[in-house]
Design an enzyme around this catalytic site. Sequence first.
Site, PDB file in Angstrom:
ATOM      1  N   CYS A 103       0.864  -1.176   0.000  1.00 45.59           N
ATOM      2  CA  CYS A 103       0.000   0.000   0.000  1.00 45.59           C
ATOM      3  C   CYS A 103       0.900   1.224   0.000  1.00 45.59           C
ATOM      4  O   CYS A 103       1.674   1.422   0.933  1.00 45.59           O
ATOM      5  CB  CYS A 103      -0.879  -0.039   1.251  1.00 45.59           C
ATOM      6  SG  CYS A 103      -1.949   1.396   1.408  1.00 45.59           S
ATOM      7  N   CYS A 110      -2.643  15.175   2.725  1.00 41.60           N
ATOM      8  CA  CYS A 110      -3.737  15.135   1.760  1.00 41.60           C
ATOM      9  C   CYS A 110      -4.546  16.408   1.934  1.00 41.60           C
ATOM     10  O   CYS A 110      -4.715  16.901   3.053  1.00 41.60           O
ATOM     11  CB  CYS A 110      -4.624  13.913   2.014  1.00 41.60           C
ATOM     12  SG  CYS A 110      -5.894  13.676   0.741  1.00 41.60           S
ATOM     13  N   CYS A 114     -11.191  14.603   4.270  1.00 38.08           N
ATOM     14  CA  CYS A 114     -12.290  13.702   4.612  1.00 38.08           C
ATOM     15  C   CYS A 114     -12.346  13.643   6.140  1.00 38.08           C
ATOM     16  O   CYS A 114     -11.312  13.527   6.810  1.00 38.08           O
ATOM     17  CB  CYS A 114     -12.062  12.319   4.014  1.00 38.08           C
ATOM     18  SG  CYS A 114     -12.038  12.365   2.208  1.00 38.08           S
ATOM     19  N   CYS A 117     -10.560  10.657   8.321  1.00 42.06           N
ATOM     20  CA  CYS A 117      -9.250  10.134   7.892  1.00 42.06           C
ATOM     21  C   CYS A 117      -8.133  10.884   8.593  1.00 42.06           C
ATOM     22  O   CYS A 117      -8.084  12.119   8.574  1.00 42.06           O
ATOM     23  CB  CYS A 117      -9.108  10.287   6.381  1.00 42.06           C
ATOM     24  SG  CYS A 117      -7.511   9.705   5.767  1.00 42.06           S
ATOM     25  N   GLY A 169      -2.634  10.395   0.851  1.00 43.53           N
ATOM     26  CA  GLY A 169      -2.813  11.248  -0.319  1.00 43.53           C
ATOM     27  C   GLY A 169      -3.896  10.801  -1.268  1.00 43.53           C
ATOM     28  O   GLY A 169      -4.423   9.695  -1.169  1.00 43.53           O
ATOM     29  N   GLU A 170      -4.217  11.701  -2.194  1.00 48.69           N
ATOM     30  CA  GLU A 170      -5.200  11.401  -3.231  1.00 48.69           C
ATOM     31  C   GLU A 170      -4.430  11.205  -4.546  1.00 48.69           C
ATOM     32  O   GLU A 170      -3.920  12.174  -5.121  1.00 48.69           O
ATOM     33  CB  GLU A 170      -6.211  12.556  -3.345  1.00 48.69           C
ATOM     34  CG  GLU A 170      -7.059  12.553  -4.597  1.00 48.69           C
ATOM     35  CD  GLU A 170      -7.820  11.249  -4.847  1.00 48.69           C
ATOM     36  OE1 GLU A 170      -8.365  10.659  -3.896  1.00 48.69           O
ATOM     37  OE2 GLU A 170      -7.845  10.801  -6.010  1.00 48.69           O
ATOM     38  N   SER A 223     -13.794   5.659  -3.151  1.00 50.65           N
ATOM     39  CA  SER A 223     -14.202   5.809  -1.754  1.00 50.65           C
ATOM     40  C   SER A 223     -15.579   6.457  -1.716  1.00 50.65           C
ATOM     41  O   SER A 223     -15.707   7.671  -1.846  1.00 50.65           O
ATOM     42  CB  SER A 223     -13.170   6.667  -1.012  1.00 50.65           C
ATOM     43  OG  SER A 223     -11.952   5.965  -0.935  1.00 50.65           O
ATOM     44  N   HIS A 225     -18.530   5.872   0.691  1.00 50.67           N
ATOM     45  CA  HIS A 225     -18.768   6.286   2.090  1.00 50.67           C
ATOM     46  C   HIS A 225     -20.140   6.852   2.444  1.00 50.67           C
ATOM     47  O   HIS A 225     -20.418   7.054   3.624  1.00 50.67           O
ATOM     48  CB  HIS A 225     -17.710   7.294   2.567  1.00 50.67           C
ATOM     49  CG  HIS A 225     -16.301   6.836   2.399  1.00 50.67           C
ATOM     50  ND1 HIS A 225     -15.908   5.522   2.605  1.00 50.67           N
ATOM     51  CD2 HIS A 225     -15.172   7.493   2.048  1.00 50.67           C
ATOM     52  CE1 HIS A 225     -14.607   5.415   2.391  1.00 50.67           C
ATOM     53  NE2 HIS A 225     -14.145   6.588   2.053  1.00 50.67           N
TER      54      HIS A 225
HETATM   55  N1  SAH Z   1      -7.513   9.416  -1.267  1.00 52.41           N
HETATM   56  C1  SAH Z   1      -7.756   8.094  -1.773  1.00 52.41           C
HETATM   57  C2  SAH Z   1      -6.733   7.127  -1.288  1.00 52.41           C
HETATM   58  C3  SAH Z   1      -6.792   6.827   0.201  1.00 52.41           C
HETATM   59  S1  SAH Z   1      -7.261   5.191   0.326  1.00 52.41           S
HETATM   60  C4  SAH Z   1      -9.188   7.679  -1.436  1.00 52.41           C
HETATM   61  O1  SAH Z   1      -9.847   8.438  -0.764  1.00 52.41           O
HETATM   62  O2  SAH Z   1      -9.628   6.647  -1.905  1.00 52.41           O
HETATM   63  C5  SAH Z   1      -7.579   4.988   1.968  1.00 52.41           C
HETATM   64  C6  SAH Z   1      -8.942   4.361   2.199  1.00 52.41           C
HETATM   65  O3  SAH Z   1      -9.126   4.244   3.599  1.00 52.41           O
HETATM   66  C7  SAH Z   1     -10.045   5.234   1.657  1.00 52.41           C
HETATM   67  O4  SAH Z   1     -11.137   4.484   1.234  1.00 52.41           O
HETATM   68  C8  SAH Z   1     -10.383   6.004   2.892  1.00 52.41           C
HETATM   69  O5  SAH Z   1     -11.642   6.585   2.783  1.00 52.41           O
HETATM   70  C9  SAH Z   1     -10.306   4.941   3.960  1.00 52.41           C
HETATM   71  N2  SAH Z   1     -10.164   5.489   5.284  1.00 52.41           N
HETATM   72  C10 SAH Z   1      -9.675   6.703   5.610  1.00 52.41           C
HETATM   73  N3  SAH Z   1      -9.695   6.881   6.937  1.00 52.41           N
HETATM   74  C11 SAH Z   1     -10.203   5.755   7.467  1.00 52.41           C
HETATM   75  C12 SAH Z   1     -10.433   5.322   8.809  1.00 52.41           C
HETATM   76  N4  SAH Z   1     -10.146   6.094   9.849  1.00 52.41           N
HETATM   77  N5  SAH Z   1     -10.950   4.093   8.979  1.00 52.41           N
HETATM   78  C13 SAH Z   1     -11.196   3.301   7.926  1.00 52.41           C
HETATM   79  N6  SAH Z   1     -10.983   3.651   6.646  1.00 52.41           N
HETATM   80  C14 SAH Z   1     -10.488   4.869   6.416  1.00 52.41           C
END
Ligand code: SAH
Length: 376
Positions: A103, A110, A114, A117, A169-170, A223, A225
């Site tokens: 990963c 970032c 969100c 996160c 990051g994104e 993502s 959500h």
């Molecule tokens: N920015 C990209 C890449 C990050 S991926 C994206 O948003 O997809 C990381 C994944 O973990 C994303 O699906 C994110 O939403 C999720 N994630 C972030 N914080 C989290 C948390 N505290 N618990 C579980 N999942 C989380």
Amino acid sequence: MINLLDFDADGLTDWFARLGEKPFRARQVLRWMHRCGVDNFGQMTDVAKSLRAQLAAVAEIRGPVPVRASTAADGTRKWLLDVGGNNAVETVFIPEPNRGTLCISTQVGCALECSFCSTGKQGFNRNLTTAEIIGQLWHANRMLGAVKQPGVGDGGERVVSNVVLMGMGEPLANYDNVVAALKLMLDDNAYGLSRRRVTVSTAGMAPAMDRLRQEAPVALAVSLHAPTDALRDELVPLNRKYPLRELLAACRRYLENAPRDFITFEYVLLAGVNDRDADARALLALTRETPCKFNLIPFNPFPGSSYRSPAAERVRRFQEILVQGDVVATVRKTRGDEIDAACGQLAGRVRDRTKRRQAVVVAPPARRSIPLEAPA
Ligand code: SAH
């Protein structure tokens, strides 16, 4: 000094052409760097000595500098990599019986904020370069002993079989550098991974998804959500720019050229926020026209967050509703959480340049670390 890890195959070939060197020379060097994990031109025994000397004078092969390595009881490994300016990013290796997933991070921090996160809470500093992105795979292969030994056939086992761009990051906000790194992951002279085994995860940058489909169509995770714009606006502020309708249309377009015939929707389960039966049913309705699978991620807590993870029974019920609606839904197993390597826990070390987080101090918890290993 030019860092050759910054080039994909075409870039390296062009750069070699400017030195008056043929494409096959670029290919040789690419293989030494990425297949063999070599960072010293002297070791490139099938490259003419004069060229090696010429390269050493103007170029370098500089991977990221590891500052900490940790291993969890389940075998998950995490590396903290120094990227200069007092910033560091994290890379996580997740071993499973039939595959090994790396990963990787794409930005220092970032900018998307969100709400659930921890990376988002750290603020944003900058995009990672191509060298810093591919350097995470390069480094992991060296640490895991997967690099091919020069002159010994194909050498070691390929320990990293899958790569997910799900770290800090994104990825699609750092489009050019990410695409160059993706091309290296797929290139047979570099990592030779199949498009199905490389996954970009995005919070939903719809226009960039269209470009990715043309330029480096790998597997895509989105993502999601939330089943409604009202809730998603709150959890994933990017939704205000690319709302659900637009995002799902981009997902369907992506599938026209994707290596897999479904989009993976990631869905973090937040107790009392997005985990009701009605939310699961709304998701089924929302995604009816979009071939997809759901990956449910029970919220992973981090210091300073006020969300909670739902009880196991709630997670099971949510999953059941999706499955009864004929959608494949899995629950992501939490891996490596005692070393803060689980989804959303990667914080690295970010000197926030947006200053937006001055009020919120998210102190990285003290964690046990193990001494750095030497390359195997
Ligand atoms: N920015 C990209 C890449 C990050 S991926 C994206 O948003 O997809 C990381 C994944 O973990 C994303 O699906 C994110 O939403 C999720 N994630 C972030 N914080 C989290 C948390 N505290 N618990 C579980 N999942 C989380």
